[in-house]
Design a protein around this motif. Structure first.
Motif, PDB file in Angstrom:
ATOM      1  N   GLU A   8      -4.974 -16.410   1.684  1.00 26.14           N
ATOM      2  CA  GLU A   8      -3.620 -15.824   1.681  1.00 26.14           C
ATOM      3  C   GLU A   8      -2.970 -15.844   3.053  1.00 26.14           C
ATOM      4  OE1 GLU A   8      -3.715 -11.911  -0.042  1.00 26.14           O
ATOM      5  OE2 GLU A   8      -5.101 -12.574  -1.588  1.00 26.14           O
ATOM      6  N   LEU A   9      -3.742 -16.239   4.069  1.00 24.43           N
ATOM      7  CA  LEU A   9      -3.175 -16.261   5.426  1.00 24.43           C
ATOM      8  C   LEU A   9      -1.957 -17.179   5.526  1.00 24.43           C
ATOM      9  CD1 LEU A   9      -6.367 -16.306   7.684  1.00 24.43           C
ATOM     10  CD2 LEU A   9      -4.659 -14.493   7.560  1.00 24.43           C
ATOM     11  N   VAL A  10      -1.881 -18.163   4.607  1.00 26.18           N
ATOM     12  CA  VAL A  10      -0.734 -19.084   4.653  1.00 26.18           C
ATOM     13  C   VAL A  10       0.583 -18.344   4.494  1.00 26.18           C
ATOM     14  CG1 VAL A  10      -1.958 -21.150   3.924  1.00 26.18           C
ATOM     15  CG2 VAL A  10      -1.065 -19.582   2.195  1.00 26.18           C
ATOM     16  N   GLU A  11       0.516 -17.134   3.925  1.00 19.17           N
ATOM     17  CA  GLU A  11       1.754 -16.364   3.767  1.00 19.17           C
ATOM     18  C   GLU A  11       2.338 -15.924   5.096  1.00 19.17           C
ATOM     19  OE1 GLU A  11       1.103 -13.169   1.019  1.00 19.17           O
ATOM     20  OE2 GLU A  11       0.220 -14.551  -0.442  1.00 19.17           O
ATOM     21  N   LEU A  12       1.527 -16.013   6.151  1.00 22.99           N
ATOM     22  CA  LEU A  12       2.023 -15.609   7.469  1.00 22.99           C
ATOM     23  C   LEU A  12       2.901 -16.678   8.114  1.00 22.99           C
ATOM     24  CD1 LEU A  12      -1.162 -13.951   8.982  1.00 22.99           C
ATOM     25  CD2 LEU A  12       0.670 -12.906   7.652  1.00 22.99           C
ATOM     26  N   LYS A  13       2.910 -17.877   7.513  1.00 22.16           N
ATOM     27  CA  LYS A  13       3.743 -18.950   8.068  1.00 22.16           C
ATOM     28  C   LYS A  13       5.194 -18.501   8.136  1.00 22.16           C
ATOM     29  CE  LYS A  13       0.961 -22.961   6.767  1.00 22.16           C
ATOM     30  NZ  LYS A  13       0.908 -24.250   6.080  1.00 22.16           N
ATOM     31  N   GLY A  14       5.844 -18.893   9.220  1.00 25.31           N
ATOM     32  CA  GLY A  14       7.254 -18.548   9.359  1.00 25.31           C
ATOM     33  C   GLY A  14       7.489 -17.179   9.960  1.00 25.31           C
ATOM     34  N   LYS A  15       6.431 -16.430  10.241  1.00 20.24           N
ATOM     35  CA  LYS A  15       6.592 -15.136  10.910  1.00 20.24           C
ATOM     36  C   LYS A  15       6.397 -15.340  12.420  1.00 20.24           C
ATOM     37  CE  LYS A  15       6.737 -12.972   6.918  1.00 20.24           C
ATOM     38  NZ  LYS A  15       7.938 -12.295   6.437  1.00 20.24           N
ATOM     39  N   THR A  16       6.630 -14.275  13.198  1.00 20.06           N
ATOM     40  CA  THR A  16       6.336 -14.357  14.633  1.00 20.06           C
ATOM     41  C   THR A  16       5.030 -13.636  14.896  1.00 20.06           C
ATOM     42  OG1 THR A  16       7.676 -12.395  15.029  1.00 20.06           O
ATOM     43  CG2 THR A  16       8.734 -14.509  15.381  1.00 20.06           C
ATOM     44  N   ILE A  17       4.274 -14.146  15.877  1.00 17.64           N
ATOM     45  CA  ILE A  17       2.950 -13.579  16.144  1.00 17.64           C
ATOM     46  C   ILE A  17       2.740 -13.408  17.645  1.00 17.64           C
ATOM     47  CG2 ILE A  17       1.820 -15.848  16.230  1.00 17.64           C
ATOM     48  CD1 ILE A  17      -0.626 -14.494  14.866  1.00 17.64           C
ATOM     49  N   THR A  18       2.033 -12.350  17.997  1.00 17.26           N
ATOM     50  CA  THR A  18       1.632 -12.218  19.392  1.00 17.26           C
ATOM     51  C   THR A  18       0.138 -11.995  19.488  1.00 17.26           C
ATOM     52  OG1 THR A  18       1.943 -11.062  21.477  1.00 17.26           O
ATOM     53  CG2 THR A  18       2.094  -9.718  19.521  1.00 17.26           C
ATOM     54  N   PHE A  19      -0.462 -12.624  20.486  1.00 22.46           N
ATOM     55  CA  PHE A  19      -1.868 -12.403  20.815  1.00 22.46           C
ATOM     56  C   PHE A  19      -1.936 -11.433  21.991  1.00 22.46           C
ATOM     57  CE2 PHE A  19      -1.894 -16.783  19.013  1.00 22.46           C
ATOM     58  CZ  PHE A  19      -2.679 -16.516  17.901  1.00 22.46           C
ATOM     59  N   GLY A  20      -3.173 -11.162  22.422  1.00 18.35           N
ATOM     60  CA  GLY A  20      -3.337 -10.318  23.611  1.00 18.35           C
ATOM     61  C   GLY A  20      -3.367 -11.194  24.848  1.00 18.35           C
ATOM     62  N   SER A  21      -4.487 -11.167  25.544  1.00 15.70           N
ATOM     63  CA  SER A  21      -4.622 -12.035  26.705  1.00 15.70           C
ATOM     64  C   SER A  21      -4.963 -13.444  26.240  1.00 15.70           C
ATOM     65  CB  SER A  21      -5.712 -11.496  27.621  1.00 15.70           C
ATOM     66  OG  SER A  21      -6.094 -12.489  28.536  1.00 15.70           O
ATOM     67  N   GLU A  22      -4.581 -14.430  27.033  1.00 19.75           N
ATOM     68  CA  GLU A  22      -4.839 -15.832  26.673  1.00 19.75           C
ATOM     69  C   GLU A  22      -6.314 -16.122  26.489  1.00 19.75           C
ATOM     70  OE1 GLU A  22      -3.018 -16.971  30.328  1.00 19.75           O
ATOM     71  OE2 GLU A  22      -1.637 -18.271  29.258  1.00 19.75           O
ATOM     72  N   SER A  23      -7.165 -15.444  27.298  1.00 18.23           N
ATOM     73  CA  SER A  23      -8.591 -15.753  27.280  1.00 18.23           C
ATOM     74  C   SER A  23      -9.392 -14.750  26.474  1.00 18.23           C
ATOM     75  CB  SER A  23      -9.132 -15.785  28.704  1.00 18.23           C
ATOM     76  OG  SER A  23      -8.437 -16.723  29.458  1.00 18.23           O
ATOM     77  N   SER A  24      -8.707 -13.905  25.716  1.00 25.14           N
ATOM     78  CA  SER A  24      -9.413 -12.888  24.945  1.00 25.14           C
ATOM     79  C   SER A  24     -10.035 -13.515  23.699  1.00 25.14           C
ATOM     80  CB  SER A  24      -8.419 -11.789  24.544  1.00 25.14           C
ATOM     81  OG  SER A  24      -8.994 -10.958  23.573  1.00 25.14           O
ATOM     82  N   THR A  25     -11.292 -13.149  23.434  1.00 25.70           N
ATOM     83  CA  THR A  25     -11.952 -13.678  22.236  1.00 25.70           C
ATOM     84  C   THR A  25     -11.397 -13.016  20.980  1.00 25.70           C
ATOM     85  OG1 THR A  25     -13.946 -13.887  23.550  1.00 25.70           O
ATOM     86  CG2 THR A  25     -14.192 -14.092  21.169  1.00 25.70           C
ATOM     87  N   SER A  26     -11.343 -11.681  21.011  1.00 26.99           N
ATOM     88  CA  SER A  26     -10.923 -10.959  19.815  1.00 26.99           C
ATOM     89  C   SER A  26      -9.414 -10.935  19.666  1.00 26.99           C
ATOM     90  CB  SER A  26     -11.463  -9.532  19.874  1.00 26.99           C
ATOM     91  OG  SER A  26     -11.044  -8.915  21.069  1.00 26.99           O
ATOM     92  N   GLY A  27      -8.706 -11.053  20.772  1.00 26.83           N
ATOM     93  CA  GLY A  27      -7.248 -10.951  20.715  1.00 26.83           C
ATOM     94  C   GLY A  27      -6.566 -12.299  20.692  1.00 26.83           C
ATOM     95  N   ARG A  28      -7.354 -13.392  20.743  1.00 28.60           N
ATOM     96  CA  ARG A  28      -6.716 -14.684  20.705  1.00 28.60           C
ATOM     97  C   ARG A  28      -7.579 -15.768  20.063  1.00 28.60           C
ATOM     98  NH1 ARG A  28      -4.920 -19.087  24.465  1.00 28.60           N
ATOM     99  NH2 ARG A  28      -4.100 -20.519  22.919  1.00 28.60           N
ATOM    100  N   LEU A  29      -8.768 -15.983  20.626  1.00 31.99           N
ATOM    101  CA  LEU A  29      -9.549 -17.145  20.208  1.00 31.99           C
ATOM    102  C   LEU A  29      -9.926 -17.105  18.725  1.00 31.99           C
ATOM    103  CD1 LEU A  29     -11.048 -19.689  21.507  1.00 31.99           C
ATOM    104  CD2 LEU A  29     -13.097 -18.293  21.236  1.00 31.99           C
ATOM    105  N   MET A  30     -10.627 -16.035  18.330  1.00 29.53           N
ATOM    106  CA  MET A  30     -11.111 -15.991  16.958  1.00 29.53           C
ATOM    107  C   MET A  30      -9.973 -15.847  15.942  1.00 29.53           C
ATOM    108  SD  MET A  30     -14.062 -16.847  17.505  1.00 29.53           S
ATOM    109  CE  MET A  30     -14.779 -16.874  15.871  1.00 29.53           C
ATOM    110  N   PRO A  31      -8.969 -15.012  16.201  1.00 32.99           N
ATOM    111  CA  PRO A  31      -7.838 -14.988  15.258  1.00 32.99           C
ATOM    112  C   PRO A  31      -7.213 -16.373  15.071  1.00 32.99           C
ATOM    113  CG  PRO A  31      -7.708 -13.120  16.734  1.00 32.99           C
ATOM    114  CD  PRO A  31      -8.844 -13.964  17.219  1.00 32.99           C
ATOM    115  N   GLN A  32      -7.029 -17.065  16.203  1.00 31.77           N
ATOM    116  CA  GLN A  32      -6.435 -18.394  16.087  1.00 31.77           C
ATOM    117  C   GLN A  32      -7.363 -19.316  15.289  1.00 31.77           C
ATOM    118  OE1 GLN A  32      -5.204 -20.058  19.879  1.00 31.77           O
ATOM    119  NE2 GLN A  32      -4.852 -22.072  18.973  1.00 31.77           N
ATOM    120  N   TYR A  33      -8.659 -19.149  15.502  1.00 30.86           N
ATOM    121  CA  TYR A  33      -9.637 -19.982  14.798  1.00 30.86           C
ATOM    122  C   TYR A  33      -9.592 -19.730  13.296  1.00 30.86           C
ATOM    123  CZ  TYR A  33     -14.231 -21.332  13.007  1.00 30.86           C
ATOM    124  OH  TYR A  33     -15.245 -21.863  12.259  1.00 30.86           O
ATOM    125  N   PHE A  34      -9.610 -18.439  12.910  1.00 30.13           N
ATOM    126  CA  PHE A  34      -9.611 -18.144  11.476  1.00 30.13           C
ATOM    127  C   PHE A  34      -8.299 -18.556  10.819  1.00 30.13           C
ATOM    128  CE2 PHE A  34     -12.988 -15.064  12.796  1.00 30.13           C
ATOM    129  CZ  PHE A  34     -14.019 -15.668  12.096  1.00 30.13           C
TER     130      PHE A  34
END
Lengths: 274, 590, 324
Positions: C160-186
């Motif tokens: 169902e993550l495809v439903e997020l398409k077209g929304k705006t998103i913010t991450f935390g720090s660029e190098s954060s694992t939990s705030g950027r890397l893994m969310p982007q991966y999933f």
């Protein structure tokens, strides 16, 4: 013939299409006091620039103390230039330094770099500078800032610089151009004092001053020597011809070197009277 | 050595590409001698053409960035933040932390400025045309000069923050990173300006010495440098003000000081602490700017940027006993604070000695083939966004700066000022209030680091080019407003008083008297700041669209040095293009 | 002769100033050297391994309130110093990448890294070892939050993550694992690329800032650390009428202690890495002092870990381009 202090041999000087000097030859003996007179643009400044080596002639040779200055390079050239002191019309002082540093600039040709720089922090040879200024009557200005002095005082500083440089030849470019008549006599007196035991070449507009303070007068007009005579022999006619505004280029170019008094035409005199 | 004097004299008359708009415009004349030109002249056509070109630029930038979209949902957060301004954190423990941070920021600025002036002086001499003309005349010298001069463009193009992040890789965690991050780019800027000052200083005294047989290098140090020195010093004070702002920005990467404290407080959403930091920065900047302005005035420098204006002996105010005390006291303070600041920061100089292996390691990761493969067309839109952001920012900053330059100048609204009717001579009135308030606004705008502004703005705006542009605009507005107010204060008032006595209204005086006289100057300052603005886009890239700056921080955090090298190449190219356009435009409006 | 007097004074002052300048340069150099040998700043140790006293320098990525970090690492340093019998200092760092860099150049010996920064650090320093992590780090999650105004319904299945398409998103720090890397991966696993979102993704810099920005509605979606989210919820710092959690990611390995083995073994003798490890694992929540440390870490105990546990993170990092 004794060795000349300064010698020009058929020297020409050109800036683009403008001819500043044309086939000028002259010799100045050691100790001689020479005045260069002539209208603006006659080539007086160019001639002085050739003599101190700041300019090279397009043709001919310039000899200073028997050496062709424009053929020397590097340290030998500088050694020769050290023997020529110049007083510029605009003084060319380092205005935001104290007087003493400007006077000490006369030593720079002899000082190594470190000494020159150290002198800026801790002035060297203060007594020599003070004596030079005392001779010129402004000993109390030793530590004043140069740009706070009057024009006349600045000129004396420029003279003191030359005095400290202790050259064999002194050149002065229009030293009285911006000075009132009374002061101009003072200045000329100082210059001839400075030129004691030295060769002095000074460019002037005022012929009376030239006659008073110099042994010999050279009249320049449009890059040529109009006359070259002992001061006493310069006649009023020659001077009129020299400053005659109407004389055409053609007529001037017909004049040849020192023979010009014979070629003076009545028409020149008439025109000058108008 | 032939025709030495004619060669050299050519130098002094030639206008060069410039870091400083002031000297291009003023030439050797005080601005008062320039009268506004009639509308028929070619110069005016050029000026209109430049304006038209700039207008097109702006339209394009607006197209790229779209319309600004406000986020009303963020009002609550912004209100929360703003209301904290009335209750800053004032506990003694925190104030002590802030005081130490302020001292650190000050020390960074002092050390950074000192080093950048040393670098600037050495390279300024080495990059001046005059030096090579006398040291090594001929094509070889000319060649070296061009290489050196061009080489300066590289350290200048890279923002302090990027320098800091790069140096961290080589020098490690130490205050020396912050000091070097200021000293390297500012040293290069200073070198460029110094070389221009040296070349524009009249060379006749130097020629006179050389022609009396003085070794040219000796003559250079004895005659040319002392003459250029007052202008160099005046510029040094300006650099110090800039260093102070840079030191605050560098806190964001952990260099220490107020910037770091503010950033940390912001990250943990301690708004009251953030405001304490703001107030401390404003106070520090205000003190330094005021002191520097007073010292420059008392030492007889008319305006910080008017370096080529020949100091007029008559104009110098005779130093009174009190002034002299202030000047010498200031110099003594400088002489004491430099060693103290170096000691306070306790810089790890040894780190420079052990940096080469790290440097080699870094260099080995950057190979030409990898850099080339990282160069792609995908960088083009990012580069365009970067330019668009800088254009928008400088437009807003310029308009705001011009507007505020009037109330912030001393000679307008104060009693007896140009826009006050004669007779209203109360000691303290609305005029003082207007002056104080507008100066305070300008001070606050330039004191607060742009990245922090961007972080605040993004609460109230949707992400895009605009929040970054706005943050840069506010920061540069603070700087431009002050510069322009100084221009206004240096305006000769006689023509204006004549207008006044004709019965012209306040707006009439502004449009017929002041703007025509100062317009070119204002425009030159704006164009000059545009170049700076482009470099600064790097530091606001973290919010929304960041263009190349955003890409750079991403590459730095991924340790992708080849990619970073490629991005830097594009950015340096962009900077050089913008510098050239700006220089062309400035010479056209002169 | 007033001029000359003033001039002399000027000269004197000038020479005094230059003297002060020169001597101060000498002095400040002297000061650095002295401190190097006496107080043993970390950089000197690396260069001077023969000195009698050595310091273990501890650092951490700045993922939390710095004041809390300062407090936490203050007592942890005391504990480690007592256990290991060496002096321990905490060196704060303000930037994720800076922590990695400082570890690389030898300014930090023992660092509390996130998964991504830990992998980055171990790539830069080949002898570095992951030695311990919290009990919760073996199964860590990220949380996607959304502003209520964006009308995004909670997601039950990754597809169902495809439903997020077209929304705006913010991450935390660029190098954060939990705030950027893994969310982007999933997101990518479910077929959602960053370019599918409206505009470019934001990088708020910290988890707290992400919550605030989503709460304000600047961004529709935010990706944050589960631990921080639960913590803020418990503290009542979140306006739940404006922001809500919509999805929890699958588990992955996160935070861990990384030690520069070569450096510490050289400094304190072979086997020192193991000593550090056992000191960390020994932390017991029944001891009141040690419980304070564990409490600040938000864990019950530390458990062993090893470099291999982060192979997945490294693969993800390479895929996303955060590891070269």
């Amino acid at each position: 013939m004794t060795r000349a202090a300064l010698r020009l041999e058929s020297v020409s000087c050109q800036f683009g299409s403008v001819v500043a000097l044309q086939a000028v030859s002259l010799a100045i003996a050691p100790g001689e006091k020479v005045a260069l007179v002539g209208p603006s643009g006659a080539g007086k400044s160019t001639l002085l620039s050739l003599l101190n080596g700041s300019m090279s002639p397009s043709q001919g040779s310039v000899q200073v103390l028997g050496k062709a200055i424009n053929q020397l390079q590097g340290s030998r050239r500088r050694k020769l230039q050290r023997q020529v002191g110049t007083v510029y019309q605009q003084h060319q002082l380092i205005e935001n330094l104290s007087v003493i540093h400007n006077v000490n600039a006369g030593h720079l040709g002899r000082w190594p770099l470190w000494k020159a720089l150290w002198s800026l922090v801790w002035p060297q040879q203060v007594n020599a500078a003070r004596q030079a200024l005392a001779q010129l009557g402004i000993a109390d200005k030793l530590y004043a800032r140069t740009d706070r002095l009057s024009g006349g005082q600045q000129q004396r500083v420029a003279l003191a610089r030359v005095l400290v440089q202790d050259p064999k030849i002194v050149l002065a470019d229009e030293p009285v151009a911006s000075v009132d008549p009374a002061r101009s006599h003072d200045m000329m007196a100082l210059l001839s004092h400075l030129g004691k035991n030295r060769t002095l070449v000074v460019s002037l507009h005022d012929v009376v001053l030239a006659q008073t303070y110099c042994d010999r007068i050279i009249g320049l007009r449009q890059g040529r020597i109009l006359f070259d005579l002992p001061s006493a022999q310069v006649s009023a006619e020659q001077l009129t011809a020299l400053y005659d505004l109407e004389a055409s280029d053609l007529e001037a170019s017909n004049l040849e070197g020192n023979d010009l008094e014979a070629d003076l035409k009545p028409s020149d005199l008439e025109n000058s009277a108008v | 050595m032939k025709n030495f004097s004619t060669d050299v004299s050519k130098v002094s008359g030639e206008p060069l590409g410039n870091e400083l708009p002031g000297n291009e415009l003023s030439g050797n004349k005080p601005s008062g001698e320039r009268s506004p030109q009639p509308f028929t002249s070619k110069a005016n056509f050029k000026r209109l053409f430049v304006l038209f070109l700039w207008f097109l630029f702006t339209l394009w930038a607006l197209r790229v960035s779209g319309t600004p979209e406000l986020n009303w949902g963020g009002c609550a957060s912004i209100y929360q933040f703003l209301s904290a301004s009335f209750r800053p954190e004032l506990s003694p423990a925190f104030l002590w932390v802030m005081a130490k941070a302020a001292l650190a920021t000050f020390a960074f600025a002092v050390c950074g400025t000192t080093l950048s002036l040393v670098i600037g002086l050495i390279f300024g001499v080495a990059c001046s045309r005059l030096w090579w003309r006398i040291f090594l005349p001929g094509t070889v010298g000319q060649g070296i000069w061009m290489v050196l001069r061009g080489g300066l463009a590289v350290p200048r193009a890279i923002h302090e923050l990027i320098w800091g992040l790069l140096l961290l890789n080589v020098l490690g965690l130490d205050p020396i990173v912050g000091v070097c991050a200021i000293a390297i780019p500012f040293g290069a800027i200073t070198a460029k300006v110094f070389s221009e000052i040296i070349d524009e200083t009249p060379a006749e005294p130097l020629n006179a010495l050389v022609n009396s047989g003085v070794y040219p290098v000796t003559a250079f140090f004895y005659a040319q440098l002392p003459q250029a020195l007052p202008n160099l010093i005046s510029y040094g004070f300006y650099r110090f003000e800039c260093s102070l702002r840079a030191a605050a920005v560098l806190g964001i990467i952990g260099a220490g000081g107020l910037g770091e404290q503010i950033f940390l407080s912001w990250q943990s959403l301690q708004y009251a602490e953030v405001w304490t930091g703001f107030y401390a920065l404003i106070l520090l900047n205000g003190l330094v700017d005021t002191w520097s302005a007073k010292l420059r005035r008392q030492m007889g420098f008319v305006s910080r940027m008017d370096i080529a204006r020949r100091t007029n002996a008559q104009k110098r105010r005779a130093a009174t006993e009190r002034n002299r005390f202030f000047i010498w006291g200031s110099w003594l303070a400088i002489a004491l604070s430099i060693p103290l600041c170096f000691a306070y920061l306790d810089l790890g100089w040894a780190r420079i000695g052990r940096s080469p292996p790290f440097l080699i390691d870094l260099a080995s990761q950057v190979t030409p083939d990898r850099v080339l493969s990282a160069l792609s067309f995908s960088l083009v839109p990012l580069a365009l966004q970067t330019v668009a952001m800088s254009v928008l920012a400088i437009n807003l900053a310029g308009i705001g700066g011009v507007l505020f330059s009037f109330p912030a100048a001393q000679n307008f609204f104060l009693p007896g000022g140009l826009l006050q009717s004669v007779g209203t001579a109360s000691r303290w009135g609305g005029g003082h209030l207007v002056l104080l308030l507008s100066r305070l606004i300008l001070l606050a705008a330039r004191a607060i680091p742009a990245p922090i502004l961007a972080l605040i703005i993004v609460f109230g705006m949707y992400p895009g080019v605009w929040p970054g542009a706005l943050a840069l605009a506010i920061h540069n507005f603070g700087i431009l407003g002050r510069l322009m107010a100084e221009v206004n204060e240096n305006l000769p008032d006689r023509p204006l008083r004549a207008l006044r006595s004709l019965g012209a209204s306040g707006s009439g005086i502004v449009f017929y008297g002041i703007l025509p006289a100062n317009f070119a100057r204002f425009l030159a300052y704006i164009l000059y700041r545009w170049e700076v603005c482009l470099r600064e886009t790097v530091i606001v890239g973290l919010v929304g669209v960041g263009g190349l700056g955003r890409l750079m921080t991403e590459q730095l955090s991924s340790f992708d040095y080849s990619g970073l090298a490629a991005t830097l190449l594009v950015f340096i190219g962009l900077t050089i293009i913008v510098d050239t356009i700006s220089a062309q435009m400035r010479s056209a409006v002169r | 002769m007033t001029h000359s007097r003033r001039y002399r004074r000027r000269s004197l002052l000038l020479s005094f100033c230059s003297f002060a300048l020169l001597s101060s340069i000498g002095w400040s150099c002297g000061v650095t050297q002295e401190q190097g040998t006496q107080a043993q700043s970390p950089q000197e140790q690396a260069a001077d391994a023969t000195a009698s006293t050595q310091t273990l320098t501890v650092g951490a990525i700045p993922d939390q309130d710095p004041e809390k970090l300062q407090r936490l690492y203050g007592i942890l340093s005391e504990y480690l110093s007592e256990e290991l019998g060496v002096s321990v200092t905490y060196q704060p760092v303000t930037d994720y990448a800076a922590a990695v860099t400082a570890f690389k150049v030898g300014d930090l010996d023992l660092v509390w890294f996130g998964a991504l920064t830990g992998v980055q650090a171990r790539i830069q320093v080949p002898d570095a070892e992951a030695i311990a992590q919290r009990d919760i780090d073996a199964e860590f999650h990220s949380i996607f939050i959304a502003s209520t105004t964006s009308n995004i319904a909670p997601i039950t299945d990754p597809t169902e993550l495809v439903e997020l398409k077209g929304k705006t998103i913010t991450f935390g720090s660029e190098s954060s694992t939990s705030g950027r890397l893994m969310p982007q991966y999933f997101l990518a696993e479910s077929g959602v690329e960053l370019s599918d979102f409206d505009r470019e993704p934001g990088f708020s810099g910290s988890h707290d800032a992400t919550i605030k920005l989503v709460e304000a509605g600047t961004y529709d979606i935010g990706a944050i650390n589960e631990q921080v989210w639960l913590d803020r919820l418990a503290a009542g710092a979140v306006d739940e009428s404006k922001v809500q959690a919509i999805w929890e990611t699958p588990a992955y390995y996160n935070y861990h202690w990384v030690v520069n083995s070569e450096a510490v073994n050289e400094k304190f003798g072979e086997g020192f890495t193991q000593e550090i490890q056992s000191a960390l694992l020994k932390l017991d929540k029944n001891d009141p002092d040690q419980a304070a440390i564990l409490d600040l870490f938000g864990a019950d105990k530390f458990i062993e870990t090893e470099n291999e546990n982060y192979a997945q993170i490294e693969a993800v990092g390479r895929e996303i381009g955060k590891i070269q």
